[in-house]
Motif scaffolding. Structure first.
Motif, short mmCIF file in Angstrom:
data_model
loop_
_atom_site.label_atom_id
_atom_site.label_comp_id
_atom_site.label_asym_id
_atom_site.label_seq_id
_atom_site.Cartn_x
_atom_site.Cartn_y
_atom_site.Cartn_z
N GLN A 133 3.61 -0.36 2.72
CA GLN A 133 2.86 -0.96 3.82
C GLN A 133 3.36 -0.52 5.19
O GLN A 133 2.82 -0.96 6.21
CB GLN A 133 2.90 -2.49 3.70
N LEU A 134 4.38 0.35 5.24
CA LEU A 134 4.73 0.99 6.51
C LEU A 134 3.59 1.86 7.02
O LEU A 134 3.53 2.17 8.21
CB LEU A 134 5.96 1.89 6.34
N TYR A 135 2.69 2.24 6.13
CA TYR A 135 1.64 3.19 6.47
C TYR A 135 0.26 2.53 6.39
O TYR A 135 0.05 1.59 5.61
CB TYR A 135 1.70 4.40 5.54
N ALA A 136 -0.66 3.04 7.20
CA ALA A 136 -1.99 2.45 7.26
C ALA A 136 -2.75 2.62 5.95
O ALA A 136 -3.55 1.77 5.56
CB ALA A 136 -2.79 3.06 8.42
N SER A 137 -2.52 3.74 5.26
CA SER A 137 -3.20 4.01 4.00
C SER A 137 -2.15 4.20 2.91
O SER A 137 -1.26 5.04 3.03
CB SER A 137 -4.07 5.26 4.11
N THR A 138 -2.26 3.42 1.85
CA THR A 138 -1.24 3.44 0.80
C THR A 138 -1.86 3.02 -0.53
O THR A 138 -2.91 2.38 -0.56
CB THR A 138 -0.08 2.48 1.16
N THR A 139 -1.20 3.40 -1.61
CA THR A 139 -1.59 2.91 -2.93
C THR A 139 -0.97 1.55 -3.23
O THR A 139 -1.30 0.93 -4.24
CB THR A 139 -1.13 3.89 -4.03
N THR A 146 -8.07 1.63 5.80
CA THR A 146 -6.66 1.25 5.80
C THR A 146 -6.41 0.29 4.65
O THR A 146 -7.33 -0.17 3.98
CB THR A 146 -6.28 0.58 7.13
N GLY A 147 -5.12 0.00 4.43
CA GLY A 147 -4.75 -0.91 3.35
C GLY A 147 -4.59 -0.18 2.04
O GLY A 147 -4.47 1.05 1.99
N ARG A 148 -4.58 -0.94 0.93
CA ARG A 148 -4.41 -0.33 -0.38
C ARG A 148 -5.65 0.45 -0.77
O ARG A 148 -6.76 -0.08 -0.75
CB ARG A 148 -4.12 -1.40 -1.43
N ARG A 149 -5.45 1.71 -1.16
CA ARG A 149 -6.55 2.58 -1.55
C ARG A 149 -6.51 2.81 -3.05
O ARG A 149 -5.43 2.88 -3.65
CB ARG A 149 -6.49 3.92 -0.82
N ALA A 196 -1.96 9.60 0.05
CA ALA A 196 -1.64 8.31 0.69
C ALA A 196 -0.22 7.92 0.29
O ALA A 196 0.29 8.33 -0.77
CB ALA A 196 -2.62 7.22 0.26
N ALA A 197 0.43 7.14 1.15
CA ALA A 197 1.80 6.70 0.88
C ALA A 197 1.86 5.98 -0.46
O ALA A 197 1.03 5.12 -0.76
CB ALA A 197 2.27 5.77 2.00
N HIS A 198 2.87 6.33 -1.26
CA HIS A 198 2.87 5.87 -2.64
C HIS A 198 4.20 5.27 -3.11
O HIS A 198 4.23 4.17 -3.64
CB HIS A 198 2.49 7.04 -3.56
N ARG A 232 2.60 -5.51 13.00
CA ARG A 232 2.41 -4.61 11.86
C ARG A 232 1.49 -3.45 12.18
O ARG A 232 1.75 -2.31 11.78
CB ARG A 232 1.88 -5.41 10.66
N GLY A 233 0.41 -3.70 12.89
CA GLY A 233 -0.51 -2.63 13.22
C GLY A 233 0.13 -1.54 14.06
O GLY A 233 -0.14 -0.34 13.86
N VAL A 234 1.01 -1.93 14.97
CA VAL A 234 1.72 -0.94 15.79
C VAL A 234 2.61 -0.08 14.91
O VAL A 234 2.65 1.15 15.04
CB VAL A 234 2.55 -1.65 16.88
N VAL A 235 3.34 -0.72 14.01
CA VAL A 235 4.23 0.00 13.10
C VAL A 235 3.44 0.97 12.23
O VAL A 235 3.80 2.16 12.11
CB VAL A 235 5.02 -0.99 12.23
N GLN A 236 2.37 0.50 11.63
CA GLN A 236 1.61 1.35 10.71
C GLN A 236 0.96 2.52 11.41
O GLN A 236 0.95 3.64 10.89
CB GLN A 236 0.55 0.50 9.99
#
Length: 527
Positions: A199-205, A244-247, A339-341, A421-425
């Motif tokens: 969840q550090l990233y906007a798009s992740t599994t 964004t979020g879990r893909r 995506a970040a995994h 969180r949005g700033v971080v991501q």
């Protein structure tokens, strides 16, 4: 504050490592309580599709040594060779214990377990369940076993701080319930099994629970973390427009069964990149897709699985996700992007889950054992959780013999740096994904530093955002300090591997002000 002085072990997290540890510890006679901030099955384990990589001895030509060699090759020179050999050798026994607890893996036509192959593997050695629902089956079996054994499961409680006694040893855990009410659980041992930090990233599994809580807890308790810069991006996540979020994940096993990657012109581009082509290790494939997107200006590449027989039956989860997005994988290629995994690094532990703090243990994705190095070999993660969860339970049972138990010191609401969180991501996605450079990393660090405000954390969101903030700062710091490209860490301004880093793991600790500090050590066993 509420107190529970009856537990021997608090397990934080209810995924494969946590529940395996809890069940084994209970069988060893320990009094165990499992703490999870959400529902018991809400973690990352249930989303694992591919399977468990394991050599059980019934496939001619495949050996544990071959599995070790594949893992070392994928790890880019940063695996601990002894750790790899030790953990993989325990794989068959760990899978046998899981099956004894009720897990049902898919059978092959010959009556043996069915196998598939994933990127970086030299053989078909990945066992799976429900076609592409292995994690869900593993989670189901472990949750059922925990329920049948009546293990205490404290859901909707987020861990805030590991508590220590006057000697510095673990004495318990402070928590907040879903309404923000504080509580304390007293126990001489705490096992962190909280997963990673997708969840550090906007798009992740990763699900929304993957906010790096366990690593943040360990850092604040004085334990080092290592290899945090090696964030694995899964090459193939279903693309259905910017989101964004879990893909939805498109498991690597689809390529293992014969699907191939195509660019927007329909050209197979992986054949020019690596001898294993579409089945190259994940870091190689993800980086190649990223370069292809940049070169062509496309938003996605395509996974062509039209030649596979029985796609809907073999990959029901992927098929359902595709159909929900209006895609028919039987008749058209699947649009995919990385995506970040998976977090290859984490809390530094030995091969029993022990950390440098007496009474604090870690297992699973939250931990850095040396198995993954600079890039995780596909489907080694569930195996590691099974093996290290069991080992950690035995370590706790051994360590508690004859140990004096003291209550924790004063407990209060910690004041932690918290950035939105949005700033971080947004900052991490822009600067710390696949392809990094010094200017981008420094700019992202400045953005997060400016947005971080010290405040008391009084609810789950505050705990999670504080964890993401310190993890972002740590990842940016170590990514900036590693001036080479290796595995999942790709520096566009330092594109080559540098042998000076061959034995070097970037180690992070917190200074007195709670800020991440990087030091470069050659950890014991690095190869």
């Amino acid at each position: 504050m509420s107190w529970d002085a009856q537990a021997d072990l608090i397990v934080v997290g209810s995924g494969v490592a946590g529940l395996t540890a809890a069940l084994d510890a209970a069988e060893l006679g320990l009094r165990v309580v499992v703490v999870t901030k959400d529902a018991v099955d809400a973690g990352s384990t249930r989303w694992a599709q591919g399977g468990v990589a394991v050599v059980v001895g019934d496939i001619a030509g495949d050996t544990v040594d071959a599995h070790v060699a594949d893992t070392l090759e994928a790890g880019g020179g940063l695996c601990d060779a002894a750790a790899v050999a030790s953990i993989l050798a325990d794989g068959p026994g760990a899978v046998a214990r899981l099956r004894a607890r009720g897990a049902r893996f898919d059978p092959g036509a010959d009556g043996r377990l069915a196998r598939t192959r994933e990127g970086g593997h030299s053989a078909f050695r990945v066992v799976h369940a429900g076609g592409d629902a292995t994690g869900a089956e593993v989670e189901r079996a472990l949750v059922t076993a925990a329920t049948d054994r009546r293990l205490p499961l404290l859901t909707d409680h987020v861990a805030v701080d590991v508590l220590r006694d006057q000697s510095g040893a673990v004495a318990g855990l402070s928590v907040l319930d879903g309404s923000g009410r504080p509580g304390v659980l007293a126990a001489p041992a705490v096992l962190l099994a909280t997963g990673g930090y997708g969840q550090l990233y906007a798009s992740t599994t990763n699900p929304s629970t993957a906010t790096g809580d366990g690593i943040a807890l360990a850092l604040r308790a004085g334990v080092a973390a290592a290899d945090l810069e090696f964030v694995q991006f899964h090459p193939t996540v279903l693309y259905d427009g910017p989101a964004t979020g879990r893909r939805p994940l498109v498991t690597e096993a689809v390529r293992g069964e014969g699907a191939v990657l195509l660019d927007r012109a329909g050209r197979r581009f992986m054949t020019d990149v690596h001898p294993l082509a579409d089945l190259a290790p994940r870091d190689v494939v993800a980086a190649a897709i990223t370069r292809t997107l940049a070169a062509t200006g496309a938003e996605c590449v395509y996974l062509d699985a039209r030649a596979l027989d029985g796609f809907a039956q073999r990959f029901p989860t992927v098929f359902a996700a595709c159909r929900a997005a209006g895609i028919d994988p039987v008749r058209e290629p699947i649009p995919v992007t990385p995506a970040a995994h998976y977090a290859c690094g984490g809390v530094v532990t030995d091969l029993t889950g022990r950390t440098a703090v007496s009474g604090l243990y870690a297992a699973g994705e939250v931990a850095r054992t040396g198995l993954h190095g600079a890039n995780r070999l596909a489907s080694n993660s569930l195996l590691e959780g099974l093996v290290l969860g069991s080992r950690a339970a035995r370590a706790v049972a051994t360590d508690l013999v004859g140990r004096d138990r003291q209550g924790p010191g004063p407990v209060g609401s910690p004041t932690l740096a918290v950035a939105p969180r949005g700033v971080v991501q947004r900052a991490m996605s822009a600067a710390a994904g696949i392809g990094r450079d010094a200017a981008g990393l420094a700019a992202a660090s400045d953005i997060i530093e400016a947005a971080a405000v010290p405040r008391a954390v009084t609810d789950r969101a505050g705990v999670e955002d504080a964890a993401l903030t310190v993890l972002a700062q740590a990842v940016l710091a170590v990514a900036g300090s590693r001036t080479e490209s290796r595995g999942c860490h790709v520096r566009t301004d330092f594109p080559d591997r540098d042998d000076r880093w061959q034995r070097a793991s970037s180690v992070v600790v917190l200074d007195a002000a709670g800020r991440p500090v990087v030091r470069t050590d050659a950890l014991v066993g690095a190869a």
